[in-house]
Design an enzyme around this catalytic site. Structure first.
Site, PDB file in Angstrom:
ATOM      1  N   LYS A  71       0.832  -1.214   0.000  1.00 64.78           N
ATOM      2  CA  LYS A  71       0.000   0.000   0.000  1.00 64.78           C
ATOM      3  C   LYS A  71       0.865   1.262   0.000  1.00 64.78           C
ATOM      4  CE  LYS A  71      -2.756  -0.712   3.611  1.00 64.78           C
ATOM      5  NZ  LYS A  71      -3.966  -0.586   4.473  1.00 64.78           N
ATOM      6  N   LYS A  90       2.736   2.176   2.492  1.00 67.83           N
ATOM      7  CA  LYS A  90       2.664   2.745   3.851  1.00 67.83           C
ATOM      8  C   LYS A  90       3.696   2.059   4.727  1.00 67.83           C
ATOM      9  CE  LYS A  90      -1.811   4.276   5.266  1.00 67.83           C
ATOM     10  NZ  LYS A  90      -3.042   4.017   6.010  1.00 67.83           N
TER      11      LYS A  90
HETATM   12  N1  C2G Z   1     -10.693   6.707   9.072  1.00 65.64           N
HETATM   13  C1  C2G Z   1     -11.754   7.517   9.491  1.00 65.64           C
HETATM   14  N2  C2G Z   1     -11.488   8.737   9.989  1.00 65.64           N
HETATM   15  C2  C2G Z   1     -10.208   9.182  10.097  1.00 65.64           C
HETATM   16  C3  C2G Z   1      -9.140   8.366   9.696  1.00 65.64           C
HETATM   17  C4  C2G Z   1      -9.406   7.109   9.182  1.00 65.64           C
HETATM   18  O1  C2G Z   1     -12.928   7.125   9.400  1.00 65.64           O
HETATM   19  N3  C2G Z   1      -9.999  10.425  10.608  1.00 65.64           N
HETATM   20  C5  C2G Z   1     -11.005   5.394   8.507  1.00 65.64           C
HETATM   21  C6  C2G Z   1     -10.576   5.274   7.045  1.00 65.64           C
HETATM   22  O2  C2G Z   1     -11.546   5.870   6.194  1.00 65.64           O
HETATM   23  C7  C2G Z   1     -10.496   3.760   6.870  1.00 65.64           C
HETATM   24  C8  C2G Z   1     -10.080   3.285   8.282  1.00 65.64           C
HETATM   25  O3  C2G Z   1     -10.284   4.387   9.176  1.00 65.64           O
HETATM   26  O4  C2G Z   1     -11.791   3.220   6.567  1.00 65.64           O
HETATM   27  C9  C2G Z   1      -8.648   2.821   8.351  1.00 65.64           C
HETATM   28  O5  C2G Z   1      -7.828   3.856   7.876  1.00 65.64           O
HETATM   29  P1  C2G Z   1      -6.307   3.441   7.513  1.00 65.64           P
HETATM   30  O6  C2G Z   1      -5.711   2.715   8.647  1.00 65.64           O
HETATM   31  O7  C2G Z   1      -5.638   4.645   6.960  1.00 65.64           O
HETATM   32  O8  C2G Z   1      -6.571   2.364   6.382  1.00 65.64           O
HETATM   33  P2  C2G Z   1      -6.151   2.450   4.853  1.00 65.64           P
HETATM   34  O9  C2G Z   1      -4.692   2.634   4.720  1.00 65.64           O
HETATM   35  O10 C2G Z   1      -7.090   3.379   4.216  1.00 65.64           O
HETATM   36  O11 C2G Z   1      -6.397   0.938   4.391  1.00 65.64           O
HETATM   37  O12 C2G Z   1      -8.232  -2.674   1.988  1.00 65.64           O
HETATM   38  C10 C2G Z   1      -8.492  -1.435   2.622  1.00 65.64           C
HETATM   39  C11 C2G Z   1      -7.225  -0.813   3.139  1.00 65.64           C
HETATM   40  O13 C2G Z   1      -6.540  -1.707   3.994  1.00 65.64           O
HETATM   41  C12 C2G Z   1      -7.567   0.464   3.875  1.00 65.64           C
END
Ligand code: C2G
Length: 125
Positions: free
Chosen positions: A44, A46
């Site tokens: 990803k 990350k």
């Molecule tokens: N999220 C949220 N509000 C925030 C930050 C994050 O609602 N202020 C939500 C994101 O929209 C996501 C979840 O928390 O649904 C996880 O965010 P991340 O850990 O950044 O996940 P991501 O890298 O987007 O990975 O297959 C899907 C991926 O693994 C998602």
């Protein structure tokens, strides 16, 4: 039993993540979280501060989460949905439209504003 699933890295756990888990859990009566492995984070593009084991340990303490499975690739979601009898897939709306073809109900929830793992990293560096 209505089973819900969501996926993510959940690094530097914060109230935006908790608000997602709380709302996702409220859509049913069981929440599974697909937690991105360290290898998948590299896919990803990350790099999480905390390892998979530490991030998993933290999620295990959250009352809204019933089960945690590893997220190892982009392609596993329909298999997870089938194998875990999932009814509802949930993601924050930064992903809106990306998962519409999954074989269950798909719901995008509004992201919590003004908080993210990268904001935290920037503000304490
Ligand atoms: N999220 C949220 N509000 C925030 C930050 C994050 O609602 N202020 C939500 C994101 O929209 C996501 C979840 O928390 O649904 C996880 O965010 P991340 O850990 O950044 O996940 P991501 O890298 O987007 O990975 O297959 C899907 C991926 O693994 C998602």
């Amino acid at each position: 039993m209505i089973k819900v699933i969501t996926y993510g890295t959940f690094d530097l756990l914060h109230y935006g993540h908790i608000a997602l888990f709380e709302r996702a859990r409220a859509l049913g009566n069981h929440l599974t979280v697909g937690l991105s492995t360290d290898d998948f984070n590299r896919v990803k593009g990350k790099k999480s501060y905390f390892s998979f084991e530490v991030r998993k340990k933290m999620l295990e303490s959250i009352k809204y989460i019933d089960e945690i499975i590893p997220e190892e690739n982009w392609e596993q979601k329909n298999k997870d949905i089938k194998e875990n009898n999932i009814d509802v897939f949930v993601m924050g709306d930064d992903w809106i439209g990306e998962f519409d073809d999954l074989e269950c109900q798909v719901i995008y929830l509004p992201r919590t504003p003004n908080i993210s793992s990268s904001i935290i990293k920037k503000s304490i560096s």
